[in-house]
Scaffold this motif. Structure first.
Motif, PDB file in Angstrom:
ATOM      1  N   THR A   1       0.713  -1.158  -0.136  1.00  0.00           N
ATOM      2  CA  THR A   1      -0.128  -0.214   0.126  1.00  0.00           C
ATOM      3  C   THR A   1       0.993   1.228  -0.100  1.00  0.00           C
ATOM      4  O   THR A   1       1.833   1.282   0.395  1.00  0.00           O
ATOM      5  CB  THR A   1      -0.840  -0.090   1.226  1.00  0.00           C
ATOM      6  OG1 THR A   1      -1.799   1.353   1.206  1.00  0.00           O
ATOM      7  CG2 THR A   1      -0.244  -0.138   2.467  1.00  0.00           C
ATOM      8  N   ASP A   2       0.246   2.187  -0.625  1.00  0.00           N
ATOM      9  CA  ASP A   2       1.005   3.588  -0.424  1.00  0.00           C
ATOM     10  C   ASP A   2       0.455   4.387   0.752  1.00  0.00           C
ATOM     11  O   ASP A   2       0.783   5.625   0.836  1.00  0.00           O
ATOM     12  CB  ASP A   2       1.196   4.283  -1.923  1.00  0.00           C
ATOM     13  CG  ASP A   2      -0.316   4.723  -2.350  1.00  0.00           C
ATOM     14  OD1 ASP A   2      -1.564   4.606  -1.679  1.00  0.00           O
ATOM     15  OD2 ASP A   2      -0.465   5.189  -3.391  1.00  0.00           O
TER      16      ASP A   2
ATOM     17  N   PRO B   1       0.180  -2.495  13.965  1.00  0.00           N
ATOM     18  CA  PRO B   1       1.303  -1.913  12.959  1.00  0.00           C
ATOM     19  C   PRO B   1       2.561  -1.977  13.858  1.00  0.00           C
ATOM     20  O   PRO B   1       2.669  -1.163  14.757  1.00  0.00           O
ATOM     21  CB  PRO B   1       0.688  -0.617  12.489  1.00  0.00           C
ATOM     22  CG  PRO B   1      -0.789  -0.868  12.668  1.00  0.00           C
ATOM     23  CD  PRO B   1      -0.926  -1.486  14.028  1.00  0.00           C
ATOM     24  N   ARG B   2       3.525  -2.183  13.071  1.00  0.00           N
ATOM     25  CA  ARG B   2       4.977  -2.079  13.591  1.00  0.00           C
ATOM     26  C   ARG B   2       5.943  -1.489  12.601  1.00  0.00           C
ATOM     27  O   ARG B   2       5.543  -1.725  11.242  1.00  0.00           O
ATOM     28  CB  ARG B   2       5.461  -3.331  13.829  1.00  0.00           C
ATOM     29  CG  ARG B   2       5.916  -4.326  13.115  1.00  0.00           C
ATOM     30  CD  ARG B   2       6.106  -5.808  13.812  1.00  0.00           C
ATOM     31  NE  ARG B   2       6.757  -6.686  12.752  1.00  0.00           N
ATOM     32  CZ  ARG B   2       6.171  -7.341  11.978  1.00  0.00           C
ATOM     33  NH1 ARG B   2       4.754  -7.083  11.953  1.00  0.00           N
ATOM     34  NH2 ARG B   2       6.523  -8.383  11.069  1.00  0.00           N
TER      35      ARG B   2
ATOM     36  N   TYR C   1      12.471  -2.008   6.751  1.00  0.00           N
ATOM     37  CA  TYR C   1      11.962  -1.826   5.308  1.00  0.00           C
ATOM     38  C   TYR C   1      10.498  -1.258   5.136  1.00  0.00           C
ATOM     39  O   TYR C   1      10.557  -0.994   4.103  1.00  0.00           O
ATOM     40  CB  TYR C   1      11.812  -3.330   4.740  1.00  0.00           C
ATOM     41  CG  TYR C   1      10.999  -4.042   5.493  1.00  0.00           C
ATOM     42  CD1 TYR C   1       9.937  -4.312   5.317  1.00  0.00           C
ATOM     43  CD2 TYR C   1      11.660  -4.861   6.569  1.00  0.00           C
ATOM     44  CE1 TYR C   1       8.931  -5.141   6.115  1.00  0.00           C
ATOM     45  CE2 TYR C   1      10.817  -5.872   7.427  1.00  0.00           C
ATOM     46  CZ  TYR C   1       9.440  -5.901   7.327  1.00  0.00           C
ATOM     47  OH  TYR C   1       8.778  -6.717   7.946  1.00  0.00           O
ATOM     48  N   GLY C   2       9.872  -0.955   6.377  1.00  0.00           N
ATOM     49  CA  GLY C   2       8.639  -0.097   6.202  1.00  0.00           C
ATOM     50  C   GLY C   2       7.639  -0.736   7.195  1.00  0.00           C
ATOM     51  O   GLY C   2       7.897  -0.889   8.322  1.00  0.00           O
ATOM     52  N   THR C   3       6.462  -0.115   7.159  1.00  0.00           N
ATOM     53  CA  THR C   3       5.388  -0.375   8.122  1.00  0.00           C
ATOM     54  C   THR C   3       4.702  -1.597   7.877  1.00  0.00           C
ATOM     55  O   THR C   3       4.017  -1.742   6.514  1.00  0.00           O
ATOM     56  CB  THR C   3       4.752   0.920   8.255  1.00  0.00           C
ATOM     57  OG1 THR C   3       5.304   2.216   8.647  1.00  0.00           O
ATOM     58  CG2 THR C   3       3.527   0.592   9.389  1.00  0.00           C
ATOM     59  N   VAL C   4       4.273  -2.573   8.608  1.00  0.00           N
ATOM     60  CA  VAL C   4       3.945  -3.723   8.354  1.00  0.00           C
ATOM     61  C   VAL C   4       2.737  -4.147   9.459  1.00  0.00           C
ATOM     62  O   VAL C   4       3.029  -4.002  10.743  1.00  0.00           O
ATOM     63  CB  VAL C   4       4.762  -4.887   8.157  1.00  0.00           C
ATOM     64  CG1 VAL C   4       5.630  -4.894   9.379  1.00  0.00           C
ATOM     65  CG2 VAL C   4       4.235  -6.069   7.706  1.00  0.00           C
TER      66      VAL C   4
ATOM     67  N   LEU D   1       1.483  -3.806   4.064  1.00  0.00           N
ATOM     68  CA  LEU D   1       2.969  -3.389   4.120  1.00  0.00           C
ATOM     69  C   LEU D   1       3.041  -2.292   3.067  1.00  0.00           C
ATOM     70  O   LEU D   1       2.559  -2.100   2.412  1.00  0.00           O
ATOM     71  CB  LEU D   1       3.820  -4.605   3.422  1.00  0.00           C
ATOM     72  CG  LEU D   1       5.231  -4.281   3.204  1.00  0.00           C
ATOM     73  CD1 LEU D   1       6.045  -4.116   4.228  1.00  0.00           C
ATOM     74  CD2 LEU D   1       6.000  -5.420   2.320  1.00  0.00           C
ATOM     75  N   GLN D   2       3.681  -1.159   3.822  1.00  0.00           N
ATOM     76  CA  GLN D   2       3.911   0.071   3.097  1.00  0.00           C
ATOM     77  C   GLN D   2       5.465   0.267   3.266  1.00  0.00           C
ATOM     78  O   GLN D   2       6.089   0.360   4.324  1.00  0.00           O
ATOM     79  CB  GLN D   2       3.404   1.265   3.866  1.00  0.00           C
ATOM     80  CG  GLN D   2       3.773   2.434   2.957  1.00  0.00           C
ATOM     81  CD  GLN D   2       3.166   3.779   3.451  1.00  0.00           C
ATOM     82  OE1 GLN D   2       2.275   3.900   4.171  1.00  0.00           O
ATOM     83  NE2 GLN D   2       3.205   4.878   2.718  1.00  0.00           N
ATOM     84  N   LEU D   3       6.165  -0.049   2.112  1.00  0.00           N
ATOM     85  CA  LEU D   3       7.661   0.261   2.012  1.00  0.00           C
ATOM     86  C   LEU D   3       8.209   1.453   1.995  1.00  0.00           C
ATOM     87  O   LEU D   3       7.484   2.262   1.864  1.00  0.00           O
ATOM     88  CB  LEU D   3       8.055  -0.399   0.672  1.00  0.00           C
ATOM     89  CG  LEU D   3       7.856  -2.068   0.595  1.00  0.00           C
ATOM     90  CD1 LEU D   3       8.089  -2.382  -1.009  1.00  0.00           C
ATOM     91  CD2 LEU D   3       8.593  -3.206   1.401  1.00  0.00           C
ATOM     92  N   ASN D   4       9.319   1.591   2.988  1.00  0.00           N
ATOM     93  CA  ASN D   4       9.807   2.775   3.075  1.00  0.00           C
ATOM     94  C   ASN D   4      10.333   3.286   1.409  1.00  0.00           C
ATOM     95  O   ASN D   4      10.418   2.504   0.623  1.00  0.00           O
ATOM     96  CB  ASN D   4      11.089   2.774   3.680  1.00  0.00           C
ATOM     97  CG  ASN D   4      10.862   2.295   5.362  1.00  0.00           C
ATOM     98  OD1 ASN D   4      10.046   2.811   5.731  1.00  0.00           O
ATOM     99  ND2 ASN D   4      11.952   1.889   5.907  1.00  0.00           N
ATOM    100  N   ARG D   5      10.320   4.383   1.191  1.00  0.00           N
ATOM    101  CA  ARG D   5      10.775   4.960  -0.094  1.00  0.00           C
ATOM    102  C   ARG D   5      12.222   4.513  -0.475  1.00  0.00           C
ATOM    103  O   ARG D   5      12.443   4.299  -1.783  1.00  0.00           O
ATOM    104  CB  ARG D   5      10.752   6.394  -0.049  1.00  0.00           C
ATOM    105  CG  ARG D   5       9.405   7.011  -0.125  1.00  0.00           C
ATOM    106  CD  ARG D   5       9.435   8.702  -0.121  1.00  0.00           C
ATOM    107  NE  ARG D   5       8.335   9.277   0.451  1.00  0.00           N
ATOM    108  CZ  ARG D   5       7.217   9.359  -0.340  1.00  0.00           C
ATOM    109  NH1 ARG D   5       7.013   8.985  -1.417  1.00  0.00           N
ATOM    110  NH2 ARG D   5       6.149   9.878   0.309  1.00  0.00           N
ATOM    111  N   SER D   6      12.859   4.179   0.393  1.00  0.00           N
ATOM    112  CA  SER D   6      14.397   3.839  -0.006  1.00  0.00           C
ATOM    113  C   SER D   6      14.376   2.178  -0.225  1.00  0.00           C
ATOM    114  O   SER D   6      15.355   1.763  -1.113  1.00  0.00           O
ATOM    115  CB  SER D   6      15.325   4.148   1.032  1.00  0.00           C
ATOM    116  OG  SER D   6      14.987   3.252   2.343  1.00  0.00           O
ATOM    117  N   SER D   7      13.283   1.739   0.044  1.00  0.00           N
ATOM    118  CA  SER D   7      13.297  -0.046  -0.225  1.00  0.00           C
ATOM    119  C   SER D   7      12.933  -0.262  -1.491  1.00  0.00           C
ATOM    120  O   SER D   7      12.147   0.449  -2.205  1.00  0.00           O
ATOM    121  CB  SER D   7      12.221  -0.662   0.741  1.00  0.00           C
ATOM    122  OG  SER D   7      12.634  -0.371   1.987  1.00  0.00           O
TER     123      SER D   7
END
Length: 131
Positions: free
Chosen positions: A82-83, A103-104, A108-111, A125-131
């Motif tokens: 997700t974004d 959520p944690r 790598y992101g929020t999951v 899962l929302q990945l970090n922009r750098s992932s």
């Protein structure tokens, strides 16, 4: 160029699976074609998905029925990206999706792990922009 087109998910009933994936998860029903008296070709995907979709495959043998809800041996087997994590987490909870945890934030992101209607484990899962 090859790409992953469909991922099969064994389900107990086509209609209950369609209802869960379209209503609770917000997926689009891309196809529902009758093959014969027992089988249908049912494909769902998150809105805007361009490559990979989920084929909802009704169990037709005792071994397939036994795998419903435990297709990956208890591990998370699917990752719904997700974004907008907060928006989708709140919408899914309001729709009755069972989350196993709060959520944690990981490197790598929020999951957060959730279950589909059969108990299969997924990550929202929302990945970090750098992932």
């Amino acid at each position: 160029m090859p790409h992953l087109g469909l991922v099969a998910l064994v389900v107990r009933d086509y209609d209950e699976a369609i209802a869960f994936y379209t209503n609770a998860l917000g997926f689009d029903l891309l196809e529902d074609t009758r093959i014969d008296d027992e089988k249908r070709w049912v494909v769902v995907a998150p809105p805007g998905a361009r490559e990979t979709a989920v084929l909802l495959a009704k169990a037709s043998t005792p071994a397939q029925e036994a795998a419903i809800g435990d297709q990956t041996g208890g591990r998370v087997g699917w990752f719904l990206n997700t974004d907008a994590f907060g928006r989708d987490y709140a919408r899914m909870r309001a729709a009755g999706v069972v989350f196993e945890e709060e959520p944690r934030h990981e490197p790598y992101g929020t999951v957060a792990v959730f279950q589909d209607l059969y108990g299969n484990r997924w990550d929202l899962l929302q990945l970090n922009r750098s992932s």
